[in-house]
Design a protein around this motif. Sequence first.
Motif, PDB file in Angstrom:
ATOM      1  N   VAL A 279      -7.892  -4.720  -1.160  1.00  0.00           N
ATOM      2  CA  VAL A 279      -7.212  -3.685  -0.379  1.00  0.00           C
ATOM      3  C   VAL A 279      -6.806  -2.480  -1.232  1.00  0.00           C
TER       4      VAL A 279
ATOM      5  N   GLY B 244       0.806  -1.221   0.000  1.00  0.00           N
ATOM      6  CA  GLY B 244       0.000   0.000   0.000  1.00  0.00           C
ATOM      7  C   GLY B 244       0.833   1.262   0.000  1.00  0.00           C
TER       8      GLY B 244
ATOM      9  N   ARG C 262      -3.548  -2.761   6.193  1.00  0.00           N
ATOM     10  CA  ARG C 262      -3.441  -3.973   5.366  1.00  0.00           C
ATOM     11  C   ARG C 262      -2.919  -5.182   6.130  1.00  0.00           C
TER      12      ARG C 262
END
Length: 358
Positions: free
Chosen positions: A67, A51, A75
């Motif tokens: 996600v 991420g 996450r």
Amino acid sequence: MADIRLEGVVKDYGSVRAIHGVDLHVADGQFVAFVGPSGCGKSTMLRMIAGLEEISGGTIRIGERVVNQVEPRGRDVAMVFQDYALYPHMSVRDNIGFGLKMRGFASADIERQVAEAAGILQISDYLDRKPGQLSGGQRQRVAMGRAIVRDPAAFLFDEPLSNLDAKLRVEMRTQIKRLHAMLGTTTIYVTHDQTEAMTLADRVVVLRDGYIVQEGPPMELYSRPSCRFVAEFIGSPQMNLFSGVLDRAGAVPRLQFADTSLEIGDIAAADGARIDVGIRPEHLLYAGDEPAQIEPVVEVYEPLGSDTMAICRLGGHELTARLAPEVDLHRDQRIGLRYDPSRLHYFDGTDGRRLEPA
Ligand SMILES: Nc1ncnc2c1ncn2[C@@H]1O[C@H](COP(=O)(O)OP(=O)(O)O)[C@@H](O)[C@H]1O
Ligand SMILES: [Mg+2]
């Protein structure tokens, strides 16, 4: 713990596409290595999963959850980098426990988890030291300790051993493998070092220019590379490769190149086709009193104790043979070698894809 699934994942940096629609499933508990030369997109892939980098297209799932829009901290993955990113003014204990403290864990809880992680990583004796008082290997273990106490769904490693010297790298490799055996946490490990990838991973994913070129168990990649690129990248010393032309005029097919030729097996390619033929160094055998199939000239030899690498020349190509240490070698010697043609690998001379024996 969780599995990780990528579907059609794309990454564009401005007008440049770095990742070209990657599909990949990392099973729960699996140890997967991303390997490939510098700039092929390994870190970008990992950072998108963590991420830290937005994706330009496709879907990333961790467990059941998509996600794509989830912040890194949401996450449930822990990342370990090559530069350990430790807090220099904090003790090892506080460095490992910091994340837990920030999430409001009770200090007794933190103390217990830090002690447990330190025990696993064999750094219990250093808990009161500052990072500056540790060796590179110890610092890397502290960074791993910080990841362990978070008990994440997955570990993401980005070249964690690159800053360590060769001996320590091998030790830490074993430590990481032991850690995975103990915890069984889903792991993605990025490295440019094919030996690390081969020795650590259940499954190796080879990347090139933002594409997956082959994935599979280490030995499958080693024994059946899908293209010339993988054949050259996996294995050390490298697979020997000869570029030439298929000659079907004689009793057995041969590869003609420069001023010499090589007996090969039969493959589904036409007479005169341009092909590359490969053979691993350990599949070239010292002929001794038997008739030789090739007679390269020794340029350099490297005794390793267990075996000796003979680096030779044949028809303008360099060739490495892994020979028994007893073989008597000297420079400029013409050496007789044998091989079993069924050990040869064949690749299309134009696009490099694997050609199967007929
Ligand atoms: N922030 C960025 N901006 C522009 N291009 C980038 C950025 N990060 C990486 N790239 C490019 O994306 C490609 C993949 O890079 P990277 O994932 O870092 O490769 P690796 O980790 O395999 O060495 C490279 O061509 C690199 O130059
Ligand atoms: Mg990188």
